[in-house]
Design a protein around this motif. Structure first.
Motif, PDB file in Angstrom:
ATOM      1  N   GLY A 139     -30.346   8.947 -25.309  1.00 12.24           N
ATOM      2  CA  GLY A 139     -31.272   9.236 -26.393  1.00 12.24           C
ATOM      3  C   GLY A 139     -32.233   8.111 -26.702  1.00 12.24           C
ATOM      4  N   LEU A 140     -32.589   7.329 -25.691  1.00 11.06           N
ATOM      5  CA  LEU A 140     -33.511   6.208 -25.910  1.00 11.06           C
ATOM      6  C   LEU A 140     -34.916   6.724 -26.204  1.00 11.06           C
ATOM      7  CD1 LEU A 140     -32.348   3.786 -23.066  1.00 11.06           C
ATOM      8  CD2 LEU A 140     -31.682   3.788 -25.465  1.00 11.06           C
ATOM      9  N   PRO A 141     -35.706   5.951 -26.919  1.00 14.61           N
ATOM     10  CA  PRO A 141     -37.068   6.388 -27.266  1.00 14.61           C
ATOM     11  C   PRO A 141     -37.892   6.711 -26.022  1.00 14.61           C
ATOM     12  CG  PRO A 141     -36.446   4.473 -28.563  1.00 14.61           C
ATOM     13  CD  PRO A 141     -35.384   4.646 -27.532  1.00 14.61           C
ATOM     14  N   LEU A 142     -38.545   7.858 -26.038  1.00 11.58           N
ATOM     15  CA  LEU A 142     -39.312   8.293 -24.873  1.00 11.58           C
ATOM     16  C   LEU A 142     -40.508   7.394 -24.601  1.00 11.58           C
ATOM     17  CD1 LEU A 142     -39.213  12.156 -25.378  1.00 11.58           C
ATOM     18  CD2 LEU A 142     -37.839  10.749 -23.826  1.00 11.58           C
ATOM     19  N   ARG A 169     -34.503  16.197 -15.700  1.00 13.79           N
ATOM     20  CA  ARG A 169     -34.515  17.028 -16.895  1.00 13.79           C
ATOM     21  C   ARG A 169     -33.225  16.810 -17.666  1.00 13.79           C
ATOM     22  NH1 ARG A 169     -36.767  22.667 -14.182  1.00 13.79           N
ATOM     23  NH2 ARG A 169     -38.859  21.877 -13.680  1.00 13.79           N
ATOM     24  N   MET A 170     -33.317  16.970 -18.968  1.00  8.76           N
ATOM     25  CA  MET A 170     -32.178  16.756 -19.847  1.00  8.76           C
ATOM     26  C   MET A 170     -31.523  18.082 -20.225  1.00  8.76           C
ATOM     27  SD  MET A 170     -31.549  13.551 -20.421  1.00  8.76           S
ATOM     28  CE  MET A 170     -31.797  13.384 -18.621  1.00  8.76           C
ATOM     29  N   PRO A 171     -30.227  18.069 -20.503  1.00  6.78           N
ATOM     30  CA  PRO A 171     -29.544  19.300 -20.939  1.00  6.78           C
ATOM     31  C   PRO A 171     -30.096  19.770 -22.283  1.00  6.78           C
ATOM     32  CG  PRO A 171     -28.114  17.391 -21.204  1.00  6.78           C
ATOM     33  CD  PRO A 171     -29.295  16.929 -20.408  1.00  6.78           C
ATOM     34  N   PRO A 172     -30.059  21.064 -22.537  1.00  2.00           N
ATOM     35  CA  PRO A 172     -30.681  21.630 -23.745  1.00  2.00           C
ATOM     36  C   PRO A 172     -30.038  21.182 -25.053  1.00  2.00           C
ATOM     37  CG  PRO A 172     -29.367  23.273 -22.589  1.00  2.00           C
ATOM     38  CD  PRO A 172     -29.486  22.097 -21.678  1.00  2.00           C
ATOM     39  N   ASN A 173     -28.815  20.641 -24.994  1.00  2.00           N
ATOM     40  CA  ASN A 173     -28.149  20.239 -26.237  1.00  2.00           C
ATOM     41  C   ASN A 173     -28.851  19.060 -26.909  1.00  2.00           C
ATOM     42  OD1 ASN A 173     -26.907  18.813 -23.870  1.00  2.00           O
ATOM     43  ND2 ASN A 173     -25.910  17.638 -25.488  1.00  2.00           N
ATOM     44  N   GLU A 177     -37.477  19.861 -28.253  1.00  2.00           N
ATOM     45  CA  GLU A 177     -38.585  18.915 -28.378  1.00  2.00           C
ATOM     46  C   GLU A 177     -38.373  17.685 -27.495  1.00  2.00           C
ATOM     47  OE1 GLU A 177     -40.945  16.287 -31.811  1.00  2.00           O
ATOM     48  OE2 GLU A 177     -39.399  17.735 -32.391  1.00  2.00           O
ATOM     49  N   TYR A 178     -37.138  17.153 -27.537  1.00  2.00           N
ATOM     50  CA  TYR A 178     -36.850  15.944 -26.763  1.00  2.00           C
ATOM     51  C   TYR A 178     -36.874  16.256 -25.261  1.00  2.00           C
ATOM     52  CZ  TYR A 178     -34.580  11.599 -25.251  1.00  2.00           C
ATOM     53  OH  TYR A 178     -34.291  10.402 -24.642  1.00  2.00           O
ATOM     54  N   THR A 179     -36.209  17.333 -24.872  1.00  2.00           N
ATOM     55  CA  THR A 179     -36.128  17.649 -23.445  1.00  2.00           C
ATOM     56  C   THR A 179     -37.498  17.949 -22.850  1.00  2.00           C
ATOM     57  OG1 THR A 179     -35.637  19.975 -23.975  1.00  2.00           O
ATOM     58  CG2 THR A 179     -33.771  18.493 -23.636  1.00  2.00           C
ATOM     59  N   GLN A 180     -38.356  18.623 -23.602  1.00  2.00           N
ATOM     60  CA  GLN A 180     -39.693  18.935 -23.107  1.00  2.00           C
ATOM     61  C   GLN A 180     -40.534  17.673 -22.976  1.00  2.00           C
ATOM     62  OE1 GLN A 180     -40.876  22.074 -22.072  1.00  2.00           O
ATOM     63  NE2 GLN A 180     -42.437  20.678 -21.213  1.00  2.00           N
ATOM     64  N   ALA A 181     -40.461  16.815 -23.996  1.00  2.00           N
ATOM     65  CA  ALA A 181     -41.225  15.561 -23.956  1.00  2.00           C
ATOM     66  C   ALA A 181     -40.708  14.654 -22.833  1.00  2.00           C
ATOM     67  CB  ALA A 181     -41.130  14.856 -25.304  1.00  2.00           C
ATOM     68  N   PHE A 182     -39.417  14.717 -22.582  1.00  2.00           N
ATOM     69  CA  PHE A 182     -38.826  13.916 -21.501  1.00  2.00           C
ATOM     70  C   PHE A 182     -39.428  14.317 -20.156  1.00  2.00           C
ATOM     71  CE2 PHE A 182     -35.701  13.063 -18.216  1.00  2.00           C
ATOM     72  CZ  PHE A 182     -35.237  11.798 -18.525  1.00  2.00           C
ATOM     73  N   SER A 183     -39.465  15.610 -19.880  1.00  2.00           N
ATOM     74  CA  SER A 183     -40.045  16.088 -18.621  1.00  2.00           C
ATOM     75  C   SER A 183     -41.543  15.799 -18.547  1.00  2.00           C
ATOM     76  CB  SER A 183     -39.807  17.594 -18.474  1.00  2.00           C
ATOM     77  OG  SER A 183     -38.429  17.886 -18.393  1.00  2.00           O
ATOM     78  N   ASP A 184     -42.217  15.957 -19.685  1.00  2.00           N
ATOM     79  CA  ASP A 184     -43.671  15.736 -19.706  1.00  2.00           C
ATOM     80  C   ASP A 184     -44.050  14.301 -19.363  1.00  2.00           C
ATOM     81  OD1 ASP A 184     -44.019  18.361 -20.378  1.00  2.00           O
ATOM     82  OD2 ASP A 184     -44.365  17.992 -22.518  1.00  2.00           O
TER      83      ASP A 184
END
Length: 240
Positions: A139-142, A169-173, A177-184
């Motif tokens: 969960g580190l800052p993107l 990609r991150m798991p949906p849990n 918002e976080y998982t989408q920004a991570f992939s982006d």
């Protein structure tokens, strides 16, 4: 002091001795001249031959900077996708080699701190960056992860290397918002720097539970060839 008178017979013997000595000297001089002529003729040919066979160039390196997914966690050294890629390159891309500098548990911060040393040590022509999964799981800052990846890409390009950025990609849990920004992050960085992108390393096996070890995070050995082939779609065009 008395000097012995030289007889005519003695003079004749001495004359013949001098004649034989002169003949030998002439022969020796003739041999040296002949040898010199042979060397003069042969040396340019030798020099031309040496010039026509330049020293072999060192193999160009593909440097892989990754985490446990690239380090082959839980596998034999020869089973991971990076090792399988190295085997394929050795057979199909003469003049190339693979350096796997991946470390299990590595974060983007760790990669950013190591990149300059690895570039200097290995002088790669291609750098593969597969990092970020451990950032996301913690969960580190993107913004921090993106800055670290940016630093690695810039350093690699400044060294003259081509770059392949491999996303995760991150798991949906962790929340949409976080998982989408991570992939982006990966898509935006690849576009910003004009580098090759493989959006998701585990795409070929992501929905197959049997493709993962008991921790449900690291692929088993039988799944590694699929990862190799997946990465190859973006890596192969860079090996030119």
């Amino acid at each position: 002091m008395f000097f012995k008178k030289t007889t005519a017979r003695g003079s004749g013997t001495a004359h013949r001795g001098y004649a034989r000595l002169a003949h030998r000297l002439q022969c020796a001089i003739g041999w040296v001249a002949a040898a010199s002529l042979m060397l003069a003729v042969a040396f340019p040919a030798f020099a031309q031959s040496a010039k026509a066979a330049p020293a072999a160039q060192p193999a160009r390196a593909v440097l892989v900077m990754g985490d446990s997914l690239s380090a082959g966690y839980g596998l034999a050294a020869s089973q991971g996708w990076v090792a399988l890629t190295a085997d394929r390159i050795a057979k199909t891309k003469p003049g190339w080699r693979v350096v796997n500098a991946s470390i299990s548990g590595e974060t983007t911060a760790g990669g950013a701190s190591r990149i300059e040393g690895e570039l200097k040590r290995n002088k790669p022509a291609v750098v593969v960056i597969e990092l970020g999964a451990n950032d996301g799981l913690r969960g580190l800052p993107l913004a921090q992860s993106r800055a670290n990846l940016d630093r690695m890409i810039v350093a690699s390009k400044n060294s003259g290397a081509k770059v392949l950025l491999i996303g995760m990609r991150m798991p949906p849990n962790l929340g949409r918002e976080y998982t989408q920004a991570f992939s982006d992050n990966y898509t935006a960085l690849a576009k910003q720097h004009g580098v090759a992108l493989l959006p998701f390393l585990l795409e070929p096996i992501a929905t197959d539970r049997t493709a993962f070890q008991d921790d449900n995070l690291h692929p088993v050995a039988s799944a590694q060839p699929k990862l190799r082939d997946h990465v190859w779609t973006q890596l192969a065009p860079l090996l030119r």
